[in-house]
Design an enzyme around this catalytic site. Structure first.
Site, PDB file in Angstrom:
ATOM      1  N   GLY A  35      78.226  17.486  48.205  1.00 30.84           N
ATOM      2  CA  GLY A  35      78.227  16.644  49.392  1.00 30.84           C
ATOM      3  C   GLY A  35      79.171  17.197  50.438  1.00 30.84           C
ATOM      4  O   GLY A  35      79.867  16.447  51.137  1.00 30.84           O
TER       5      GLY A  35
ATOM      6  N   ASP B 145      69.495  20.194  45.584  1.00 32.18           N
ATOM      7  CA  ASP B 145      69.348  18.779  45.273  1.00 32.18           C
ATOM      8  C   ASP B 145      69.899  18.576  43.876  1.00 32.18           C
ATOM      9  O   ASP B 145      69.273  18.981  42.887  1.00 32.18           O
ATOM     10  CB  ASP B 145      67.873  18.367  45.348  1.00 32.18           C
ATOM     11  CG  ASP B 145      67.663  16.886  45.055  1.00 32.18           C
ATOM     12  OD1 ASP B 145      68.613  16.217  44.589  1.00 32.18           O
ATOM     13  OD2 ASP B 145      66.540  16.397  45.269  1.00 32.18           O
TER      14      ASP B 145
ATOM     15  N   SER C 125      84.522   4.829  45.227  1.00 37.25           N
ATOM     16  CA  SER C 125      84.539   3.938  46.394  1.00 37.25           C
ATOM     17  C   SER C 125      85.292   2.671  46.048  1.00 37.25           C
ATOM     18  O   SER C 125      85.288   2.214  44.893  1.00 37.25           O
ATOM     19  CB  SER C 125      83.115   3.578  46.809  1.00 37.25           C
ATOM     20  OG  SER C 125      83.113   2.510  47.745  1.00 37.25           O
TER      21      SER C 125
ATOM     22  N   TYR D  17      75.169   0.020  44.499  1.00 37.23           N
ATOM     23  CA  TYR D  17      76.143   1.044  44.879  1.00 37.23           C
ATOM     24  C   TYR D  17      77.480   0.799  44.190  1.00 37.23           C
ATOM     25  O   TYR D  17      78.104   1.728  43.668  1.00 37.23           O
ATOM     26  CB  TYR D  17      76.308   1.046  46.398  1.00 37.23           C
ATOM     27  CG  TYR D  17      77.308   2.050  46.920  1.00 37.23           C
ATOM     28  CD1 TYR D  17      76.991   3.401  47.000  1.00 37.23           C
ATOM     29  CD2 TYR D  17      78.577   1.644  47.331  1.00 37.23           C
ATOM     30  CE1 TYR D  17      77.909   4.324  47.477  1.00 37.23           C
ATOM     31  CE2 TYR D  17      79.501   2.561  47.817  1.00 37.23           C
ATOM     32  CZ  TYR D  17      79.162   3.897  47.877  1.00 37.23           C
ATOM     33  OH  TYR D  17      80.079   4.818  48.350  1.00 37.23           O
TER      34      TYR D  17
ATOM     35  N   ALA E 118      77.163   1.751  40.548  1.00 35.57           N
ATOM     36  CA  ALA E 118      77.090   3.199  40.338  1.00 35.57           C
ATOM     37  C   ALA E 118      78.463   3.840  40.464  1.00 35.57           C
ATOM     38  O   ALA E 118      78.844   4.694  39.654  1.00 35.57           O
ATOM     39  CB  ALA E 118      76.113   3.819  41.332  1.00 35.57           C
TER      40      ALA E 118
END
Length: 248
Positions: free
Chosen positions: A10, A63, A141, A152, A155
């Site tokens: 990323g 990917d 996060s 999200y 995960a």
């Protein structure tokens, strides 16, 4: 010791690009990974120009949810020891519909993007991690710690549990595994089209320091965990959130 090699998934924009630039500035050679070849190439060129080390950063379009494509990363590593692996790839998937099929599709896509990418890349590069001294860093996060993100949040929380297990497995080989958990970082693609002025103000007000985070705030935390100074730090969740969630 040879020049240290870092791999950042990323890495084309936002936090990943800031991490890559920081590691190049610290003397590492860096592979930046992502799906968008043009974005990656532009980022690699910019980092090389800003740091004066154009030879130190290379882009690999891949990917990471596709096991067959991950061989491209192994080929790019070309047998060198990997000193730092930063699993930053991820993203938010909006639910398309509230049918069972739609819910299942959303959860699978979210888990693939945020968890499977890290698991597959780490498995592929695990034999190459430097022993002793390798570093595996996962970008999570604040949603994993306080919820609010549905699939999200789940995960990102999954990365925490996996990090604990991986740290136990790799610890005897003197490889550390840690998680950086960012709070609200405004200067990323994550909130494009989804953030209102009111939402921004609310998130800033939730911090103790009265500001949004920046990609460089996260990159500095990664810099520490990637350094020799952090050799006794493993299986930890480092919250970088301005005090939005208090440490536990």
């Amino acid at each position: 010791m040879d020049e240290r090699l870092a791999v950042v998934s990323g890495g084309g924009t936002g936090i990943g690009a800031a991490v890559a630039r920081t590691l190049v500035a610290d003397g590492c050679s860096v592979l930046v990974l992502g799906r968008r070849a043009e974005v990656l190439a532009a980022t690699a060129e910019r980092i090389g120009s800003e740091t004066g080390r154009p030879e130190a950063v290379r882009a690999v379009s891949v990917d990471l949810t596709d096991p067959e494509q991950i061989g491209r990363v192994v080929e790019a590593v070309d047998g060198r020891p990997v000193d730092v692996l930063v699993n930053n790839a991820g993203g938010f998937h909006s639910a398309q519909d509230d049918t069972l099929a739609g819910i299942a599709a959303n959860w699978r896509a979210t888990l693939d993007t945020n968890v499977l990418t890290a698991v597959l890349l780490t498995a592929a590069l695990r034999p190459a991690l430097r022993r002793p001294g390798g570093r595996v860093i996962l970008i999570s996060s604040i949603a994993a710690q306080r919820g609010g993100g549905d699939a999200y949040s789940a995960a990102k929380a999954a990365l925490h549990g996996w990090a604990y297990s991986l740290a136990a497995e790799l610890g005897p080989e003197q490889i550390t595994v840690n998680v950086v958990s960012p709070g609200y970082v405004a200067e990323t693609e994550f909130f494009v089209g989804r953030m209102t002025p009111e939402g921004h103000a609310k998130r800033v007000a939730a911090t103790l320091v009265g500001r949004a985070g920046t990609p460089d705030d996260i990159a500095e935390s990664v810099r520490y965990l990637a350094s020799p100074a952090a050799s006794f730090v493993t299986a930890q969740i480092l919250g970088v959130n301005g005090g939005s969630v208090l440490g536990r």
